[in-house]
Structure formats: structure tokens, C-alpha cells
Design a protein around this motif. Structure first.
Motif, mmCIF file in Angstrom:
data_model
loop_
_atom_site.group_PDB
_atom_site.id
_atom_site.type_symbol
_atom_site.label_atom_id
_atom_site.label_comp_id
_atom_site.label_asym_id
_atom_site.label_seq_id
_atom_site.Cartn_x
_atom_site.Cartn_y
_atom_site.Cartn_z
ATOM 1 N N UNK A 254 0.840 -1.204 0.000
ATOM 2 C CA UNK A 254 0.000 0.000 0.000
ATOM 3 C C UNK A 254 0.873 1.251 0.000
ATOM 4 N N UNK A 255 0.822 1.998 -1.072
ATOM 5 C CA UNK A 255 1.655 3.196 -1.204
ATOM 6 C C UNK A 255 0.969 4.475 -0.741
ATOM 7 N N UNK A 256 -0.306 4.436 -0.417
ATOM 8 C CA UNK A 256 -0.999 5.684 -0.096
ATOM 9 C C UNK A 256 -0.449 6.368 1.162
ATOM 10 N N UNK A 257 -0.161 5.643 2.260
ATOM 11 C CA UNK A 257 0.487 6.325 3.392
ATOM 12 C C UNK A 257 1.848 6.908 3.018
ATOM 13 N N UNK A 258 2.562 6.213 2.140
ATOM 14 C CA UNK A 258 3.873 6.700 1.697
ATOM 15 C C UNK A 258 3.714 8.002 0.920
ATOM 16 N N UNK A 259 2.734 8.038 0.013
ATOM 17 C CA UNK A 259 2.476 9.247 -0.774
ATOM 18 C C UNK A 259 2.147 10.421 0.131
ATOM 19 N N UNK A 260 1.286 10.196 1.096
ATOM 20 C CA UNK A 260 0.885 11.267 2.013
ATOM 21 C C UNK A 260 2.097 11.844 2.738
ATOM 22 N N UNK A 261 2.959 10.970 3.218
ATOM 23 C CA UNK A 261 4.132 11.430 3.956
ATOM 24 C C UNK A 261 5.135 12.136 3.037
ATOM 25 N N UNK A 262 5.336 11.601 1.825
ATOM 26 C CA UNK A 262 6.259 12.235 0.883
ATOM 27 C C UNK A 262 5.802 13.664 0.577
ATOM 28 N N UNK A 551 -0.437 14.892 -15.283
ATOM 29 C CA UNK A 551 0.408 16.079 -15.125
ATOM 30 C C UNK A 551 -0.254 17.111 -14.221
ATOM 31 N N UNK A 552 -1.548 17.308 -14.369
ATOM 32 C CA UNK A 552 -2.246 18.321 -13.577
ATOM 33 C C UNK A 552 -2.441 17.865 -12.135
ATOM 34 N N UNK A 553 -2.658 16.578 -11.913
ATOM 35 C CA UNK A 553 -2.741 16.061 -10.543
ATOM 36 C C UNK A 553 -1.385 16.204 -9.857
ATOM 37 N N UNK A 554 -0.314 15.855 -10.553
ATOM 38 C CA UNK A 554 1.042 16.036 -10.007
ATOM 39 C C UNK A 554 1.256 17.485 -9.572
ATOM 40 N N UNK A 555 0.897 18.434 -10.423
ATOM 41 C CA UNK A 555 1.088 19.847 -10.087
ATOM 42 C C UNK A 555 0.237 20.227 -8.880
ATOM 43 N N UNK A 556 -1.002 19.761 -8.848
ATOM 44 C CA UNK A 556 -1.895 20.098 -7.738
ATOM 45 C C UNK A 556 -1.396 19.516 -6.421
ATOM 46 N N UNK A 557 -0.788 18.359 -6.450
ATOM 47 C CA UNK A 557 -0.244 17.764 -5.231
ATOM 48 C C UNK A 557 0.803 18.667 -4.582
ATOM 49 N N UNK A 558 1.520 19.429 -5.398
ATOM 50 C CA UNK A 558 2.683 20.169 -4.907
ATOM 51 C C UNK A 558 2.456 21.672 -4.812
ATOM 52 N N UNK A 559 1.233 22.107 -5.058
ATOM 53 C CA UNK A 559 0.888 23.520 -4.900
ATOM 54 C C UNK A 559 0.091 23.700 -3.611
ATOM 55 N N UNK A 564 -4.024 15.978 3.074
ATOM 56 C CA UNK A 564 -4.091 14.914 4.073
ATOM 57 C C UNK A 564 -4.590 13.624 3.438
ATOM 58 N N UNK A 565 -5.360 13.767 2.365
ATOM 59 C CA UNK A 565 -5.893 12.616 1.629
ATOM 60 C C UNK A 565 -5.578 12.812 0.147
ATOM 61 N N UNK A 566 -4.447 12.260 -0.331
ATOM 62 C CA UNK A 566 -4.062 12.473 -1.735
ATOM 63 C C UNK A 566 -5.113 11.998 -2.729
ATOM 64 N N UNK A 567 -5.812 10.910 -2.415
ATOM 65 C CA UNK A 567 -6.815 10.422 -3.360
ATOM 66 C C UNK A 567 -7.986 11.387 -3.473
ATOM 67 N N UNK A 568 -8.305 12.075 -2.376
ATOM 68 C CA UNK A 568 -9.362 13.092 -2.439
ATOM 69 C C UNK A 568 -8.891 14.273 -3.277
ATOM 70 N N UNK A 569 -7.621 14.657 -3.136
ATOM 71 C CA UNK A 569 -7.079 15.740 -3.966
ATOM 72 C C UNK A 569 -7.104 15.324 -5.440
ATOM 73 N N UNK A 570 -6.694 14.098 -5.714
ATOM 74 C CA UNK A 570 -6.736 13.603 -7.091
ATOM 75 C C UNK A 570 -8.153 13.671 -7.639
ATOM 76 N N UNK A 571 -9.112 13.191 -6.847
ATOM 77 C CA UNK A 571 -10.506 13.208 -7.290
ATOM 78 C C UNK A 571 -11.014 14.611 -7.533
ATOM 79 N N UNK A 572 -10.608 15.558 -6.670
ATOM 80 C CA UNK A 572 -11.034 16.941 -6.835
ATOM 81 C C UNK A 572 -10.506 17.567 -8.105
ATOM 82 N N UNK A 573 -9.249 17.283 -8.432
ATOM 83 C CA UNK A 573 -8.656 17.818 -9.662
ATOM 84 C C UNK A 573 -9.394 17.288 -10.886
ATOM 85 N N UNK A 574 -9.641 15.982 -10.914
ATOM 86 C CA UNK A 574 -10.297 15.380 -12.067
ATOM 87 C C UNK A 574 -11.739 15.875 -12.199
ATOM 88 N N UNK A 575 -12.395 16.072 -11.056
ATOM 89 C CA UNK A 575 -13.764 16.597 -11.105
ATOM 90 C C UNK A 575 -13.775 18.028 -11.634
#
Length: 674
Positions: A254-262, A551-559, A564-575
């Protein structure tokens, strides 16, 4: 310590991989790490006044032995992983991070580099460049921090080294361990060549029948042809689940906790250095400069790509309804009906094309283009490498050695997915100088049997050209210092040579000469050739949308603040993009290795498209002459970009070649989105 890890004695100066064992790496690593630390300490503690020779030039060779050990190790870890090598990676990562923190944050070293960099007007251009870059890199590493901030920066870098290593290993575990058996009565729609490849994959794992693995050369054509919708769904979901904790490796992967911490650590790192967020930190030295310019480019292309994808989705849904699919088009449906639509519009059957696209034929095309553009010649050489499948060539020009080139092209268990270019050894002119040893790695389907040809898809052939484009950047490098050699350029400039090289595959001159039937030797018929090239752009809306989503999700992750929940951020960008539901991201967050298995592409996945704007315009420079092999343009490309490495800012190199910045019109035309 095994001396073969630092003093390579194989043919043409290659490492003797047959004399290197996994147990050799730890003592060699420890010994060379100690030597590198001693060399860095000697530079930092030098009582003499800092000058270019005793500080900047000395840094260029301080880690030579360590670099050679790591070049061999990480090459093997990528192409042939095993539990011992994975354990070594986990052991090396924090030690390397600690070493890098000590050296890059050493106030004595920082003061000496700063002293030299403040007097750069007295230096030659290349010397000035590496002095400026050395100061920039130390500053961005936190060398100017003090006290608690300095300590925290070291902790962040050590922790991120562990996390990114674990992320990559989790994805590899899911890819390596997953198999989907396919019974004989569920093979409907699958072409013979794919069934043979599935049976070869099963045989390689000592399994009966035929299987689907998560190797892209198997899973993608399976999704394009399998008529069994339920089986497509199972295969697609396994592919999408890599690194999510739902894949073959289970919760352990499971990489999701790793992503959150990174993401949290990257944001903290940027804030420690005075940046608003990680995107601002990462983009500062790139051609783009800031996130606003990136979003402006991606936004322009998104509108055209989404419109095309919506038009295609309506047509694909119509085809699906003809098959009795009355629900919404799903991600596991898209490729099947897109392939059917491609055949309807362009009358291209992959089974008809593959006999003309053997690996040997396409390598001949790759080398012929390099000869016609840059007068490079390739002679096969025998060398003990890591697998019998790996091939080696001596690259020369008018008798002069330019490089050694290695190609590792076939998928195998334990091999990282995807395709990449790396260098065991970079070009430089220190002392007697050295020429590069360049490695291209792909994951094509191996031949059905020894002595049989390996057949490529059109996408495989493009990948082959792409990675060799990177190789030309190494092969033609002509700089003095290794730190600016080859592909050591801005991240959003590094894809220019690779994506530019892809253009030559589509040219009739190249296909007519090399796309020949593997049995008869007859060239691919002109009508089929033209339909193949047109079909290659047929699903441009899908390809562009899935890339831009990532590409846009990557940028949104770092702006801004980290999620706290990367998958929610991903979902928000795509929506927010109103992204087509049937087109998921090319790289979903849990297996987005570009961004989370290291920092190179973090907040930088956009760089493929940034470079594509330039590569389309660069190829236009050839077309404008009426000769796609025009020697004058090729010479100017080599002299201003390919040979220069990072010896000048990317924008300056581009302007020297093209004398103006490009617009997106050529890109949209090339993707058939205009």
C-alpha cells in the motif's frame, strides 16, 4: 572489495557483470562512500584560499568511485531485481541520503563554493556554468540553513530516500507477482501473436496455458482485443490497483500512506528554504520557471484534447451498444472499442503490421537515422552483460569512438516496468577523458522461441525511437565536466531529444527502407504504411487526456498545503477538469513512479508536453528545408543542443538552435488536435 566494481575490465571498458555478485555491493559501497567522504572533507577543510581548481573542479571527481559502484548496482536493480538487491536498496538509501546531507549542507564547502562563484567573470564559460550550478545546488539543498532548520532538512532528506525506495519496490512487487490465467474458452478476439506471447509468459513462470501479466506489452493489447468484458475488467482493475494495497502484494504494497508522507515532507522542505510550496521550489530552475506558465500550457491543450475525447467517446459508446453494452463506457472498454474504431477508420490490423516491425528491423532504422543525421556507425560487440538478451554496440564517427551503447529490450520477471535511458558512464574531458556508456531499457515481448524474431507494435517502435533519442544526447555530448554532460539539463528540456527522434519513425523514407516483412524482405506496402502512421494518431484525445490528467494532478499535489488525503485531492482535480470518466489517469497516484519513486519528475511530469512543444518545432526546422535529414540543420542541432549538455541554460540553447520560442500550434497539429 571486488575491484571489478570500480575498475571495469570488460570489452571496451564495460563492467564484467559475470564477475560481480550481489554480496560484492555492500563492501564496495561502504569503501567508496568512505573515500568520497574523505575527498569531500579534503575539499571543505583545504586551508588554501578557495579557487576553481581546488574547489569546483575537485568536486567533479570526488565521487568517481562511488558513482561507478552505484551505476552498476542501480542498473541491475532496475533490470533484474531480486530480494537481495531490494534489501541493498533499502540499506543504501538512508546512508546515501545522510552522506548527501552532510556534504551538500557543509557550511565550509558552501563558503568555498560561494567564494569561487562570486568571481565567475574571470572563468571560462563552462567553468563559470558549473561554479554557478554548484552554488545553486548547494543553496537549494539547504547549505545556507542553520541550527534546527539544518537538522530538520537532513532528517527530511533521509526519510524521503527511504520512502521513495519503498514506493518503487511496492509497485514492482505488484507488477512482478500478478498473473491472470486465461482459459482457452476465453480467448475470443485475441490475435495469435498475443496468445503466443501470453503462453510464453506462462512458460517463463512455469505455469500452464496462457496468462496476462502487468507488463504493458501484454496488458495493453489484451485490453485492446479481448472480447470477454468481465475478464477485461479484472485485468484492468489489477493494473489500476498497483501500489494501492489492493494489488498482488496486498496491504504490504500500500503506497498511499507513503504518498501522504512524501508530499508533507516535500512541502516542509520547500518552506524551510523559503518557498511558498514545493512546486515553486521545483520549478524555479526549470524552463517553465513557475506553475502559472505550466498551467497555461496544459490548460490550452486540455480544452482541445477533452473535446476530441468526448467526440470519440460518443462514437465508442455507439459501438459498445452494438455489442449489447447498454451501461456507460468503462475504462476497461475504451481500448477495445478505440482499436475497433481505428480499424474501421484506417483499416489497420496489428497482426498485418507486426511482420514488418521486428526489433532487428526497427533497430536498423534507429541506427540508420543516427547515421544520416550525425554520421554515427554501430558495430556489434561481444561482452558479458547481465542477460544474454542484452546487446552491445561500439558507436563511432569517422573511426573515432563516440560511445558504447547497450540495449536491454525484453520484459522479464523482476524487471521494472516501462522504458528508460541511463548511463553507466558519462562523457567528460578530465585528464584523458572518457566516452559515455549508454543503456536503453524497454519491456517488449520476447520472441516465441530462440532464433525467432521479436515483433513490435507501433507504440513499441515509437518507444524504441524515443529512448534512443535520449541516447543521442549522451552519445553526442562534448563538454569538459561530467556534471553538465549528456542529459544533465533542465527537467522540462530533457525530453526534447527523445521526443524529437520519434518523428523520424513516421517518415516514408525510413519505413520504406526498414519496415520490411521478416520472411520475404518486401517493404511494407505504401498504402499500409500511410494507414499505420495515421492510425498511430487515431486515439489522440484519449492519449492526451490521460497524460494531462496525470500532469495536472502532479502539479496540484505540490501547490499549496499538502493534502491529508491524496486520493481526495486527485478526485477533486479530475472533477474540476470534468475529465471523462472512462479515461483514468495514465499513472494513478499509488503507482505514479515518475513522481513518487524519486524527486526528478515531482511537480515536473508536465515536462513531456513542455518538451513536445519544442520537439514539434524542432522537426519543423528540418521540414522547412525540404529534407528531413538536412545536414545543416542536423549539425546545428548537435552543436547547439545535443553536444552541449547543461553547459548553458536550456532556453539559451534552444534559442541558439531556433532563434525564437515555439508556440503550441505544431504540437496540436502533431497530435491531430487542431
Amino acid at each position: 572489495m571486488n575491484p571489478e566494481l570500480t575498475r571495469w575490465t570488460g570489452p571496451e571498458g564495460l563492467p564484467r557483470f559475470d564477475l560481480i555478485n550481489d554480496e560484492d555491493f555492500a563492501p564496495a559501497f561502504e569503501a567508496e562512500l568512505t573515500r568520497a567522504e574523505a575527498a569531500m572533507e579534503k575539499i571543505a577543510a583545504n586551508p588554501e584560499p578557495a579557487d576553481f581548481s581546488n574547489t569546483i573542479a575537485a568536486l567533479e571527481t570526488a565521487e568517481e568511485g562511488l558513482s561507478r559502484v552505484l551505476a552498476v548496482f542501480y542498473t541491475l536493480a532496475g533490470v533484474d531485481s531480486n530480494p537481495a538487491r531490494e534489501a541493498l536498496q533499502r540499506d543504501f538509501a538512508p546512508k546515501l541520503a545522510a552522506y548527501n546531507s552532510r556534504t551538500s549542507m557543509d557550511p565550509r564547502l558552501y563558503a568555498r563554493v560561494k567564494e569561487v562563484a562570486e568571481k565567475v567573470e574571470t572563468l571560462a564559460p563552462e567553468d563559470r556554468r558549473i561554479a554557478e550550478l554548484a552554488l545553486r545546488d548547494l543553496t537549494r539543498a539547504g547549505a545556507g540553513l542553520e541550527g534546527v532548520a539544518r537538522e530538520r532538512m537532513a532528517e527530511i532528506r533521509a526519510r524521503m530516500a527511504v520512502l521513495t525506495t519503498q514506493f518503487a519496490q511496492n509497485v514492482l512487487a505488484d507488477e512482478r507477482d500478478y498473473v491472470l490465467p486465461v482459459d482457452d474458452d476465453r480467448l475470443e478476439g485475441l490475435p495469435d501473436w498475443l496468445v503466443r506471447a501470453m503462453r510464453a509468459a506462462a512458460k517463463e513462470r512455469d505455469l500452464p496455458g496462457q496468462i496476462v501479466t502487468l507488463n504493458r506489452s501484454l496488458i495493453v493489447p489484451f485490453l485492446e482485443h479481448a472480447q470477454d468484458r468481465a475478464l477485461r475488467e479484472v485485468a484492468f482493475n489489477a493494473w489500476a490497483a498497483r501500489g494501492s494495497g489492493q494489488g498482488a502484494g496486498g496491504e504490504a504494497s500500500d503506497n498511499l500512506p507513503i504518498v501522504t508522507e512524501i508530499l508533507a515532507l516535500r512541502h516542509e522542505l520547500a518552506r524551510l528554504l523559503g518557498y511558498e510550496d514545493f512546486a515553486a521550489y521545483k520549478l524555479e530552475p526549470e524552463m517553465a520557471g513557475n506553475a502559472g506558465r505550466v498551467e497555461a500550457l496544459l490548460g490550452q491543450v486540455w480544452k482541445a484534447a477533452r473535446k476530441r475525447a468526448q467526440e470519440d467517446e460518443a462514437e465508442l459508446s455507439r459501438l459498445a451498444r452494438e455489442d449489447g453494452v447498454n451501461t456507460a463506457l468503462e475504462p476497461w472498454d475504451w481500448r477495445l472499442y478505440a482499436e475497433r474504431l481505428r480499424r474501421m477508420r484506417h483499416d489497420v490490423d496489428p497482426a498485418e503490421v507486426k511482420p514488418y516491425l521486428t526489433l532487428d528491423a526497427m533497430l536498423g532504422a534507429v541506427f540508420d537515422v543516427a547515421n544520416r543525421l550525425y554520421r554515427l556507425e554501430f558495430q556489434p560487440i561481444d561482452a558479458p552483460l547481465w542477460s544474454p538478451d542484452v546487446k552491445a554496440w561500439r558507436v563511432t564517427r569517422e573511426g573515432e569512438l563516440m560511445a558504447i551503447f547497450l540495449g536491454d529490450y525484453f520484459a522479464r520477471p523482476g524487471k521494472r516496468s516501462g522504458a528508460w535511458c541511463s548511463a553507466l558512464q558519462d562523457q567528460h574531458k578530465i585528464g584523458e577523458g572518457q566516452r559515455p556508456i549508454v543503456v536503453n531499457v524497454c519491456n517488449f515481448t520476447a520472441p516465441d522461441a530462440p532464433g525467432e524474431p521479436a515483433f513490435l507494435s507501433w507504440d513499441d517502435a515509437l518507444t524504441l525511437f524515443h529512448e534512443f533519442g535520449h541516447a543521442t544526447h549522451h552519445i553526442l555530448s562534448d563538454v569538459h565536466w561530467p556534471s553538465i554532460s549528456g542529459t544533465s539539463v533542465a527537467q522540462d528540456f530533457v525530453e526534447l531529444p527523445s521526443q524529437l527522434y520519434e518523428h523520424w519513425l513516421e517518415q516514408p523514407q525510413v519505413l520504406d527502407a526498414h519496415a520490411r516483412h521478416y520472411q520475404s524482405g518486401v517493404p511494407m506496402p505504401a498504402d499500409l504504411r500511410d494507414r499505420v502512421v495515421a492510425a498511430g494518431k487515431a486515439d489522440a484525445g484519449f492519449a492526451t487526456v490521460e497524460y494531462l490528467e496525470s500532469a495536472l494532478v502532479d502539479l496540484a499535489f505540490h501547490r499549496g498545503a499538502p493534502p491529508a488525503d491524496p486520493m481526495a485531492r486527485q478526485g477533486g482535480v479530475l472533477a474540476g477538469l470534468e475529465a471523462p470518466r472512462a479515461i483514468p489517469m495514465r499513472h494513478a497516484t499509488p503507482h505514479f513512479a515518475h513522481v513518487f519513486s524519486g524527486n526528478s519528475y515531482a511537480s515536473g511530469y508536465y515536462s513531456y508536453m513542455w518538451s513536445e512543444v519544442m520537439d514539434a518545432d524542432a522537426f519543423a526546422a528540418f521540414e522547412e528545408t525540404g529534407d528531413i535529414f538536412d545536414p545543416g540543420v542536423a549539425r546545428r542541432l548537435e552543436e547547439t543542443i545535443l553536444s552541449r549538455g547543461g553547459s548553458a541554460p536550456a532556453e539559451k540553447l534552444w534559442l541558439a538552435f531556433r532563434e525564437r520560442m515555439p508556440g503550441i500550434d505544431a504540437l496540436l497539429k502533431g497530435r491531430d488536435l487542431d
